[in-house]
Design a protein around this motif. Sequence first.
Motif, PDB file in Angstrom:
ATOM      1  N   ASP A  66       0.852  -1.196   0.000  1.00  0.00           N
ATOM      2  CA  ASP A  66       0.000   0.000   0.000  1.00  0.00           C
ATOM      3  C   ASP A  66       0.884   1.240   0.000  1.00  0.00           C
ATOM      4  O   ASP A  66       1.887   1.292   0.707  1.00  0.00           O
ATOM      5  CB  ASP A  66      -0.893   0.041   1.243  1.00  0.00           C
ATOM      6  N   THR A  69       0.245   8.132  -3.631  1.00  0.00           N
ATOM      7  CA  THR A  69       0.880   8.764  -4.783  1.00  0.00           C
ATOM      8  C   THR A  69       1.154  10.240  -4.495  1.00  0.00           C
ATOM      9  O   THR A  69       0.705  10.790  -3.479  1.00  0.00           O
ATOM     10  CB  THR A  69      -0.009   8.662  -6.031  1.00  0.00           C
ATOM     11  N   CYS A  73      -3.310   9.982  -3.595  1.00  0.00           N
ATOM     12  CA  CYS A  73      -4.259   8.890  -3.816  1.00  0.00           C
ATOM     13  C   CYS A  73      -3.712   7.611  -3.184  1.00  0.00           C
ATOM     14  O   CYS A  73      -2.539   7.304  -3.331  1.00  0.00           O
ATOM     15  CB  CYS A  73      -4.475   8.657  -5.304  1.00  0.00           C
ATOM     16  N   LYS A  75      -3.058   3.853  -3.167  1.00  0.00           N
ATOM     17  CA  LYS A  75      -2.898   2.815  -4.185  1.00  0.00           C
ATOM     18  C   LYS A  75      -2.359   1.551  -3.529  1.00  0.00           C
ATOM     19  O   LYS A  75      -1.854   1.583  -2.412  1.00  0.00           O
ATOM     20  CB  LYS A  75      -1.921   3.266  -5.275  1.00  0.00           C
ATOM     21  N   SER A  76      -2.439   0.471  -4.288  1.00  0.00           N
ATOM     22  CA  SER A  76      -1.927  -0.804  -3.825  1.00  0.00           C
ATOM     23  C   SER A  76      -1.369  -1.557  -5.028  1.00  0.00           C
ATOM     24  O   SER A  76      -1.977  -1.560  -6.096  1.00  0.00           O
ATOM     25  CB  SER A  76      -3.056  -1.598  -3.174  1.00  0.00           C
ATOM     26  N   LYS A  77      -0.217  -2.168  -4.857  1.00  0.00           N
ATOM     27  CA  LYS A  77       0.406  -2.975  -5.901  1.00  0.00           C
ATOM     28  C   LYS A  77       0.784  -4.328  -5.305  1.00  0.00           C
ATOM     29  O   LYS A  77       1.223  -4.409  -4.162  1.00  0.00           O
ATOM     30  CB  LYS A  77       1.681  -2.318  -6.448  1.00  0.00           C
TER      31      LYS A  77
END
Length: 101
Positions: A66, A69, A73, A75-77
Amino acid sequence: MAVDDECKLKFLELKAKRNHRFIVFKIDEKIQQVAVEKVRGPEETYEDFANGLPADECRYAVYDFDFTTAENCQKSKIFFIAWAPDTSRVRSKMLYASSKD
């Protein structure tokens, strides 16, 4: 190399529901199959993950990272990690490298 059905199931849970932080997979050399070694919940940190990897054995892992940006924002990858420390056996490194795909 065969992959245990539980591996696929746990990965899909992580991907769809985000109810796991990471999953560590191990190759059982006797039966030539990838199996789930450990699964940890979303409260775990990267340090917990890194400290849980063996110092002299290879592993595969999937980590849900987690981050925020520059536009603020959330985000999760999901990252795939092939863990092969220098101190692991050469045979083990070769087995993990050739089975990665």
